[in-house]
Design a protein around this motif. Structure first.
Motif, PDB file in Angstrom:
ATOM      1  N   PHE A 343     113.495  56.028  31.934  1.00  0.00           N
ATOM      2  CA  PHE A 343     113.493  56.927  32.711  1.00  0.00           C
ATOM      3  C   PHE A 343     115.147  56.823  32.871  1.00  0.00           C
ATOM      4  O   PHE A 343     115.254  57.230  34.318  1.00  0.00           O
ATOM      5  N   ASN A 344     115.612  56.753  31.660  1.00  0.00           N
ATOM      6  CA  ASN A 344     117.411  55.929  32.647  1.00  0.00           C
ATOM      7  C   ASN A 344     118.070  57.154  30.908  1.00  0.00           C
ATOM      8  O   ASN A 344     117.904  57.484  30.426  1.00  0.00           O
ATOM      9  N   GLY A 367     111.384  53.398  27.366  1.00  0.00           N
ATOM     10  CA  GLY A 367     111.365  54.577  27.486  1.00  0.00           C
ATOM     11  C   GLY A 367     111.811  55.657  28.219  1.00  0.00           C
ATOM     12  O   GLY A 367     112.716  55.125  29.331  1.00  0.00           O
ATOM     13  N   ALA A 368     112.313  56.906  27.329  1.00  0.00           N
ATOM     14  CA  ALA A 368     113.262  58.314  28.159  1.00  0.00           C
ATOM     15  C   ALA A 368     114.560  57.228  27.846  1.00  0.00           C
ATOM     16  O   ALA A 368     114.834  57.693  29.691  1.00  0.00           O
ATOM     17  N   ASN A 369     115.513  56.821  27.197  1.00  0.00           N
ATOM     18  CA  ASN A 369     116.487  56.426  27.735  1.00  0.00           C
ATOM     19  C   ASN A 369     117.429  57.218  26.409  1.00  0.00           C
ATOM     20  O   ASN A 369     116.853  58.447  25.724  1.00  0.00           O
ATOM     21  N   ARG A 392     110.850  58.604  23.534  1.00  0.00           N
ATOM     22  CA  ARG A 392     111.032  59.281  23.710  1.00  0.00           C
ATOM     23  C   ARG A 392     112.673  58.992  23.881  1.00  0.00           C
ATOM     24  O   ARG A 392     113.499  58.518  24.715  1.00  0.00           O
ATOM     25  N   ASN A 393     112.919  58.268  22.599  1.00  0.00           N
ATOM     26  CA  ASN A 393     114.372  57.304  22.267  1.00  0.00           C
ATOM     27  C   ASN A 393     115.186  58.031  20.644  1.00  0.00           C
ATOM     28  O   ASN A 393     114.766  58.329  20.471  1.00  0.00           O
ATOM     29  N   PHE A 394     115.730  57.243  20.445  1.00  0.00           N
ATOM     30  CA  PHE A 394     116.503  57.808  19.210  1.00  0.00           C
ATOM     31  C   PHE A 394     116.060  56.415  18.316  1.00  0.00           C
ATOM     32  O   PHE A 394     116.772  56.657  17.305  1.00  0.00           O
ATOM     33  N   GLY A 409     106.282  56.842  20.867  1.00  0.00           N
ATOM     34  CA  GLY A 409     105.814  58.387  20.883  1.00  0.00           C
ATOM     35  C   GLY A 409     107.603  58.718  20.987  1.00  0.00           C
ATOM     36  O   GLY A 409     108.487  58.399  21.022  1.00  0.00           O
ATOM     37  N   SER A 410     107.474  60.082  20.559  1.00  0.00           N
ATOM     38  CA  SER A 410     109.118  60.908  19.866  1.00  0.00           C
ATOM     39  C   SER A 410     110.447  60.152  20.140  1.00  0.00           C
ATOM     40  O   SER A 410     111.105  60.231  20.092  1.00  0.00           O
TER      41      SER A 410
END
Length: 852
Positions: A343-344, A367-369, A392-394, A409-410
């Motif tokens: 989460f950054n 995750g979530a970057n 939740r990255n690319f 995931g994601s």
């Protein structure tokens, strides 16, 4: 003269012996008074502390070697219960009192603070209440005051602190209020200060004067401390642990934080601290733990952090505004066990240098970057890894063949799950790969991961059955959410002994539920809704003693609801709606507070405690006998009389209609002589549906006139006779094959027509369109031949607006709907699904789409 001296010595010895005996008696009585107020397991203390034995030999009692006076009482970790006797204050030579990790309640006797020899008082981890005797904070000899993990209240002592020999002050996890006074840091002997009390407030201020502090451990976490980190914190030159997490501390991390050169733990997370990460933090070579998560730190991660060769944990998660790439040097700190930057706004690639080595890494959370590129192979060298979060990255590309302990995931990944997943260590607990465009089957080797506790597969393109090998994992599997899986539920499901949550909703599971479900006694939540299960609800469900939530809706269960489910005291919610259940709804347990929503769609259910549910038939034997008596006396004569009247009227009517009967027979014979009409004959009769024969256009298509071969009547008349014979209306292109060929009419034909209509809606093609008829095809065959790999090839282009993005979720919804249409239009009538199943499938498709 000598005689006088001898008498004096004799008198002194006599007085000393009397005093010694009196003192020993006082000590023994004080200890027995203490023992009378407590209980111990198996009463071992009462059996050991008796008047028949010398008290210095009692368990937990230590006497001084010179005077044989009582000196120490050490009874920790013994599950003792009771209160601390105030008579302990009579033990004038007591220097150590250790009653930690027991179940004492009540207060701390005030007189303990006045014992002149007291050095250690340790009563941590009990249930003590009340205030702390202030005399303890003014004791000249006390060295350890450990009162943590109790329920002590009152205000924090403001001073003066007259404890020149105090080394440890532990007041953690109590209910004290107030603030931390600066004079505490002037106690030169103090080494450990632990004040995680939850209710302390105000700023933490150090004395502005130069102080000589030897504090090594400073913890004021879990409070309401405000203000900034003091600028003169560098005076704490021997500090090893600084814990200020979970407070209201503001400002920035001091730029000169490296003045704390001996620091090993720097824990300031969960505060509204702002600013950037100081580069000087990388100069503290002794650092082992850095926790700065849940702050408001911004900017880039300094390269200097890669110099911390002793670092074991690095956590800057949930700051949300850290940017740039993670320095490569961080991935080469061999001592690291945890790296967490979840989460950054970090970007760039994960370093791919092959020389990176993380032999001790257990957790890597990124995750979530905004990280892109492929998953680097060097991560597979981390042999001790337990949790890898890259969701939740690319990230792109395939999953490495020798990598499986991951949460990815994601991410727009591709490919399949490699079989090498089963080669992972038994330490793997969490496996998440939702929303990652993975297809294919679930590898059976996943059953080799014996330590698995969580498995997430939702929203992918996985197919097939759940491998039976998963049933061999004898551990907790809190959540299993695959999508588009089919087949039967594992017969070996009972092997998942520690499972607490199992969600299999919204799939294509069928068959009966295995009875071994009843072995899952730790199961708390079970969701089998939106599938095709049938048969009975297993009676073994009554053994699910920990079950709290049960959802069996939207299936085809056809039994009664077992009364044994009433006994599940933990069950809070049950939903059995939209099944074929019958019989009486239980009224006890969870059913007492259930509403109509839990039982909708079951026409055979009855009960009295839910107003909207019809009452059940009377089954009481006494009431039944009375009912029979009423029937025999009143109802039976009425029925017989009505039957006789009906018989007489029927005879009269039959005589009057005798003449018309022969005419009806002739008409019936005339109807029976009509031949069956096939689709091809109708096509010839209308000259291949020539426009010159078009009568009009209806809501389901066009209506044509025609003359059947060999018939002398007009087209209108011939078609009217055809309709009269079948007594069934149908529109060309929508009627089922068996109706056109053999004249067979059934509910399966309606299902066929519905399937054609679904195809027409999705493709914007009518079954009698020229491009379909010219190739002598029906709409189903045309779609099959036009399909080239993706459903979008045959989809109506106007079904989605130009601005609307076609997601994998919407594409999956279209594919499932088209699959339903194909199931409705199978050539053999018995192979088609029923309309009830159609409704279930449509509900399932709708629910799945709306969840996105």
């Amino acid at each position: 003269m000598e005689e006088y001296i001898f008498l004096l010595i004799l008198l002194f010895l006599l007085q000393f012996s009397v005093s010694f005996a009196t003192s020993n008696e006082t000590d023994q009585q004080a200890l027995l008074a203490f023992q009378n107020l407590i209980t111990s397991p198996s009463h071992f203390l009462a059996n050991n502390w008796t008047n028949n034995t010398y008290f210095c030999s009692w368990f937990g009692v230590t006497c001084t070697s010179k005077t044989q006076r009582f000196g120490a009482l050490t009874l920790p970790n013994l599950q003792l219960q009771g209160t601390i006797s105030p008579f302990l204050a009579n033990l004038s030579f007591l220097d150590v009192l250790n009653l930690g990790n027991n179940n004492f309640h009540g207060g701390i006797p005030y007189g303990l603070g006045h014992l002149p020899c007291l050095r250690v008082i340790d009563v941590q981890n009990n249930q003590l209440e009340g205030s702390i005797p202030t005399s303890l904070f003014q004791h000249q000899k006390v060295q350890v005051i450990s009162l943590g993990f109790n329920k002590l209240g009152g205000e924090m002592w403001k001073g003066p602190w007259c404890v020149p020999k105090l080394r440890v002050l532990n007041l953690k996890n109590n209910s004290l209020t107030g603030f931390v006074t600066a004079t505490l840091f002037n106690i030169s002997s103090l080494r450990v200060l632990s004040l995680g009390i939850k209710r302390l407030s105000g700023p933490l201020l150090l004395d502005e004067r130069n102080i000589v502090s030897n504090i090594e451990f400073l913890s004021i976490s879990n409070n309401q401390i405000s203000g900034c980190i003091p600028s003169n914190i560098c005076q704490l030159t021997k500090l090893k642990v600084l814990s200020r997490a979970f407070n209201n501390i503001t400002g920035e991390i001091p730029r000169n934080i490296d003045c704390l050169s001996k620091l090993e733990q720097f824990l300031i997370g969960d505060n509204p601290i702002e600013g950037t990460i100081p580069t000087s933090l990388g100069n503290i070579s002794t650092l082992q733990y850095i926790y700065c998560g849940n702050n408001r730190i911004v900017g880039k991660i300094p390269q200097e952090l890669g110099k911390l060769s002793n670092l074991r944990q690095l956590n800057f998660a949930s700051n949300y505004n850290l940017i740039g790439q993670i320095p490569e040097a961080i991935f080469n700190i061999s001592s690291l066990e945890i790296i967490d930057f979840n989460f950054n706004s970090l970007s760039g690639r994960i370093p791919v240098t092959t020389g990176l080595h993380l032999p001790n890494l257990k957790v890597l959370e990124l995750g979530a970057n905004q990280i892109n590129g492929e998953i680097p192979l060097f991560i597979t060298n981390a042999s001790k890894i337990e949790k890898l979060v890259l969701a939740r990255n690319f990230l792109t590309g395939a999953i490495p063949n020798n990598l499986g302990n991951l949460q990815v995931g994601s991410n727009p990944l591709i490919g399949i799950l490699p079989n090498s997943i089963g080669n992972l260590s038994s330490t793997v607990e969490y496996f998440e790969i939702g929303y990652a465009h993975i297809n294919g089957l679930i590898p059976i080797s996943i059953g080799n991961i014996s330590g698995l506790t969580a498995l997430y597969f939702e929203d992918n393109n996985l197919a097939g059955n759940i491998p039976s090998e998963i049933g061999l994992v004898d551990n907790e599997l809190p959540r299993l959410i695959p999508e588009c899986l089919e087949g039967k539920v594992l017969e070996d499901i009972g092997g998942l002994k520690a499972i607490v949550e199992l969600h299999l909703s919204g799939n294509h599971f069928s068959g009966m539920i295995p009875s071994r479900f009843g072995e899952l006694q730790n199961l708390q939540s079970l969701d089998l809704s939106n599938n095709s299960f049938f048969g009975q609800i297993p009676s073994s469900f009554s053994n699910l003693i920990s079950l709290e939530f049960l959802n069996l809706s939207l299936n085809a269960f056809s039994s009664t609801i077992s009364m044994s489910l009433e006994k599940l005291s933990s069950l809070k919610s049950i939903n059995v709606s939209f099944n074929d259940l019958k019989g009486e709804i239980p009224s006890g347990g969870v059913f007492a507070n259930s509403t109509l929503q839990s039982f909708l769609g079951n026409k055979g259910l009855c009960g009295v405690h839910i107003l909207e549910i019809p009452a059940c038939a009377i089954t009481n034997p006494g009431q039944q006998s009375k009912l029979k008596e009423v029937v025999l006396k009143i109802v039976s004569p009425m029925v017989i009389s009505s039957f006789l009247i009906f018989l007489l009227v029927s005879i009269w009517i039959m005589k009057r209609q005798k003449k018309g009967k022969s005419k009806d027979v002739e008409k019936a014979l005339e109807i029976k002589t009509h031949q069956l009409i096939t689709y091809h004959k109708i096509q010839q009769a209308t000259n291949n549906f020539d426009e010159s024969n078009l009568i009009g256009v209806g809501s389901f298509g066009s209506v044509y006139k025609g003359t059947l071969s060999g018939g002398k009547c007009s087209g209108n008349k011939a078609i009217s006779k055809f309709m009269a014979y079948t007594e069934t209306l149908g529109t060309l292109g929508y009627i089922a094959p068996e109706y056109g060929l053999e004249g067979i009419v059934s509910a399966n034909g309606d299902v066929y027509s519905y399937g054609i209509m679904l195809m027409e809606v999705l493709t914007k093609r009518r079954p009698i369109d020229e491009e379909i008829c010219n190739e002598n095809l029906d709409l189903r065959k045309w779609i099959t031949q036009s399909f080239s790999g993706t459903m979008m090839d045959v989809l109506d282009a106007n079904l989605f607006s130009k601005e609307e993005q076609i997601t994998s979720k919407s594409e999956s919804c279209i594919a499932c709907t088209m699959e339903l249409a194909f199931d409705c239009t199978k050539e053999m009538p018995e192979s088609r699904i029923t309309m009830k199943d159609v409704v279930k499938r449509l509900n399932k498709i709708k629910n799945t789409f709306l969840e996105s």
